[in-house]
Enzyme design. Structure first.
Site, PDB file in Angstrom:
ATOM      1  N   GLU A 122     -14.306  60.170   6.287  1.00 31.53           N
ATOM      2  CA  GLU A 122     -15.583  59.497   6.028  1.00 31.53           C
ATOM      3  C   GLU A 122     -16.358  59.224   7.307  1.00 31.53           C
ATOM      4  O   GLU A 122     -17.589  59.254   7.311  1.00 31.53           O
ATOM      5  CB  GLU A 122     -15.336  58.172   5.299  1.00 31.53           C
ATOM      6  CG  GLU A 122     -14.876  58.370   3.865  1.00 31.53           C
ATOM      7  CD  GLU A 122     -14.506  57.064   3.182  1.00 31.53           C
ATOM      8  OE1 GLU A 122     -14.671  55.989   3.796  1.00 31.53           O
ATOM      9  OE2 GLU A 122     -14.040  57.139   2.038  1.00 31.53           O
ATOM     10  N   HIS A 182     -10.255  59.589  14.552  1.00 28.13           N
ATOM     11  CA  HIS A 182      -9.477  58.357  14.511  1.00 28.13           C
ATOM     12  C   HIS A 182      -8.128  58.597  13.856  1.00 28.13           C
ATOM     13  O   HIS A 182      -8.002  59.413  12.948  1.00 28.13           O
ATOM     14  CB  HIS A 182     -10.227  57.244  13.772  1.00 28.13           C
ATOM     15  CG  HIS A 182     -10.701  57.632  12.401  1.00 28.13           C
ATOM     16  ND1 HIS A 182     -11.835  58.386  12.205  1.00 28.13           N
ATOM     17  CD2 HIS A 182     -10.196  57.389  11.173  1.00 28.13           C
ATOM     18  CE1 HIS A 182     -12.016  58.573  10.903  1.00 28.13           C
ATOM     19  NE2 HIS A 182     -11.024  57.985  10.255  1.00 28.13           N
ATOM     20  N   MET A 183      -7.153  57.840  14.330  1.00 28.90           N
ATOM     21  CA  MET A 183      -5.812  57.876  13.772  1.00 28.90           C
ATOM     22  C   MET A 183      -5.587  56.566  13.027  1.00 28.90           C
ATOM     23  O   MET A 183      -5.786  55.488  13.592  1.00 28.90           O
ATOM     24  CB  MET A 183      -4.806  58.034  14.914  1.00 28.90           C
ATOM     25  CG  MET A 183      -3.359  58.068  14.501  1.00 28.90           C
ATOM     26  SD  MET A 183      -2.312  58.037  15.983  1.00 28.90           S
ATOM     27  CE  MET A 183      -2.282  59.771  16.389  1.00 28.90           C
ATOM     28  N   HIS A 184      -5.215  56.650  11.745  1.00 25.67           N
ATOM     29  CA  HIS A 184      -4.840  55.455  10.988  1.00 25.67           C
ATOM     30  C   HIS A 184      -3.392  55.119  11.313  1.00 25.67           C
ATOM     31  O   HIS A 184      -2.534  56.009  11.307  1.00 25.67           O
ATOM     32  CB  HIS A 184      -4.922  55.706   9.477  1.00 25.67           C
ATOM     33  CG  HIS A 184      -6.290  56.021   8.963  1.00 25.67           C
ATOM     34  ND1 HIS A 184      -7.050  55.097   8.276  1.00 25.67           N
ATOM     35  CD2 HIS A 184      -7.033  57.150   9.005  1.00 25.67           C
ATOM     36  CE1 HIS A 184      -8.200  55.657   7.915  1.00 25.67           C
ATOM     37  NE2 HIS A 184      -8.216  56.902   8.336  1.00 25.67           N
ATOM     38  N   ASN A 223      -7.334  62.115   9.183  1.00 27.67           N
ATOM     39  CA  ASN A 223      -8.068  62.893   8.179  1.00 27.67           C
ATOM     40  C   ASN A 223      -9.104  63.767   8.887  1.00 27.67           C
ATOM     41  O   ASN A 223      -9.803  63.296   9.779  1.00 27.67           O
ATOM     42  CB  ASN A 223      -8.767  61.960   7.185  1.00 27.67           C
ATOM     43  CG  ASN A 223      -7.781  61.165   6.358  1.00 27.67           C
ATOM     44  OD1 ASN A 223      -6.752  61.688   5.947  1.00 27.67           O
ATOM     45  ND2 ASN A 223      -8.081  59.899   6.127  1.00 27.67           N
ATOM     46  N   ASP A 247      -8.710  48.001  10.405  1.00 29.21           N
ATOM     47  CA  ASP A 247      -9.531  48.637   9.373  1.00 29.21           C
ATOM     48  C   ASP A 247     -10.150  47.552   8.486  1.00 29.21           C
ATOM     49  O   ASP A 247      -9.488  46.597   8.088  1.00 29.21           O
ATOM     50  CB  ASP A 247      -8.673  49.581   8.529  1.00 29.21           C
ATOM     51  CG  ASP A 247      -9.525  50.544   7.710  1.00 29.21           C
ATOM     52  OD1 ASP A 247      -9.520  51.747   8.000  1.00 29.21           O
ATOM     53  OD2 ASP A 247     -10.207  50.076   6.763  1.00 29.21           O
ATOM     54  N   ILE A 248     -11.425  47.718   8.166  1.00 30.37           N
ATOM     55  CA  ILE A 248     -12.157  46.706   7.388  1.00 30.37           C
ATOM     56  C   ILE A 248     -11.663  46.639   5.943  1.00 30.37           C
ATOM     57  O   ILE A 248     -11.824  45.612   5.266  1.00 30.37           O
ATOM     58  CB  ILE A 248     -13.674  47.004   7.448  1.00 30.37           C
ATOM     59  CG1 ILE A 248     -14.497  45.744   7.179  1.00 30.37           C
ATOM     60  CG2 ILE A 248     -14.072  48.133   6.516  1.00 30.37           C
ATOM     61  CD1 ILE A 248     -15.969  45.883   7.556  1.00 30.37           C
TER      62      ILE A 248
HETATM   63  P1  5GP Z   1     -11.517  58.100   7.158  1.00 35.71           P
HETATM   64  O1  5GP Z   1     -11.654  58.183   5.672  1.00 35.71           O
HETATM   65  O2  5GP Z   1     -12.733  58.618   7.873  1.00 35.71           O
HETATM   66  O3  5GP Z   1     -10.242  58.724   7.660  1.00 35.71           O
HETATM   67  O4  5GP Z   1     -11.347  56.567   7.505  1.00 35.71           O
HETATM   68  C1  5GP Z   1     -12.415  55.717   7.825  1.00 35.71           C
HETATM   69  C2  5GP Z   1     -11.878  54.299   7.817  1.00 35.71           C
HETATM   70  O5  5GP Z   1     -12.833  53.473   8.462  1.00 35.71           O
HETATM   71  C3  5GP Z   1     -11.648  53.730   6.419  1.00 35.71           C
HETATM   72  O6  5GP Z   1     -10.277  53.367   6.271  1.00 35.71           O
HETATM   73  C4  5GP Z   1     -12.597  52.524   6.366  1.00 35.71           C
HETATM   74  O7  5GP Z   1     -12.047  51.427   5.676  1.00 35.71           O
HETATM   75  C5  5GP Z   1     -12.839  52.217   7.834  1.00 35.71           C
HETATM   76  N1  5GP Z   1     -14.124  51.603   8.101  1.00 35.71           N
HETATM   77  C6  5GP Z   1     -15.342  52.003   7.605  1.00 35.71           C
HETATM   78  N2  5GP Z   1     -16.325  51.226   8.086  1.00 35.71           N
HETATM   79  C7  5GP Z   1     -15.737  50.306   8.896  1.00 35.71           C
HETATM   80  C8  5GP Z   1     -16.250  49.215   9.681  1.00 35.71           C
HETATM   81  O8  5GP Z   1     -17.448  48.940   9.742  1.00 35.71           O
HETATM   82  N3  5GP Z   1     -15.331  48.488  10.387  1.00 35.71           N
HETATM   83  C9  5GP Z   1     -13.996  48.772  10.368  1.00 35.71           C
HETATM   84  N4  5GP Z   1     -13.201  47.983  11.090  1.00 35.71           N
HETATM   85  N5  5GP Z   1     -13.482  49.783   9.636  1.00 35.71           N
HETATM   86  C10 5GP Z   1     -14.343  50.541   8.912  1.00 35.71           C
END
Ligand code: 5GP
Ligand code: ZN
Length: 114
Positions: A95, A100-102, A87, A30-31
């Site tokens: 977002e 995706h799974m964290h 999420n 994650d970035i």
């Molecule tokens: P969500 O809120 O959709 O569950 O999680 C999206 C995740 O994607 C966030 O934790 C965010 O930091 C990560 N993310 C967003 N843009 C990028 C990117 O360009 N590269 C990477 N590696 N992660 C990203």
């Protein structure tokens, strides 16, 4: 879907730190990490969210968990533990609309439900 950020990460059109990839799953860092270890485990197939899954996609869910187990071991957090989060939709603050799974770990975390 060409305008999907995670699809572009999977095809390496957009750079990321990929830690595992096979024909079904990609795992990358994650970035904006929320823990010492924060990986994103994604199906290579574009499925926006759990609510968009079809019965034939069930195998993908299994593959997500198998990849989680594997990269947790490779990250050295098999025994210390980790949290898996998916999420879905606005109330959960999803977002990126590519399922995706964290995977979060590498440090002691607070319980998300208090
Ligand atoms: P969500 O809120 O959709 O569950 O999680 C999206 C995740 O994607 C966030 O934790 C965010 O930091 C990560 N993310 C967003 N843009 C990028 C990117 O360009 N590269 C990477 N590696 N992660 C990203
Ligand atoms: Zn996608």
């Amino acid at each position: 879907m060409t305008d999907c950020l995670f699809c572009k990460i999977i095809t390496k059109e957009i750079p990321s730190e990929i830690v595992f990839q096979d024909d079904r799953i990609t795992v990358f860092k994650d970035i904006n990490p929320a823990a010492a270890v924060h990986l994103l485990i994604v199906p290579n197939k574009h499925i926006p969210s759990v609510r968009d899954m079809n019965p034939g996609d069930e195998e993908i869910l299994g593959a997500l968990f198998s990849a989680a187990k594997r990269v947790a071991e490779e990250s050295g957090i098999k025994e210390s533990g980790y949290r898996l989060i998916i999420n879905n939709g606005p109330d959960a603050n999803q977002e990126i609309f590519h399922l995706h799974m964290h995977l979060l770990g590498g440090e002691k975390m607070k319980h998300p439900m208090g």
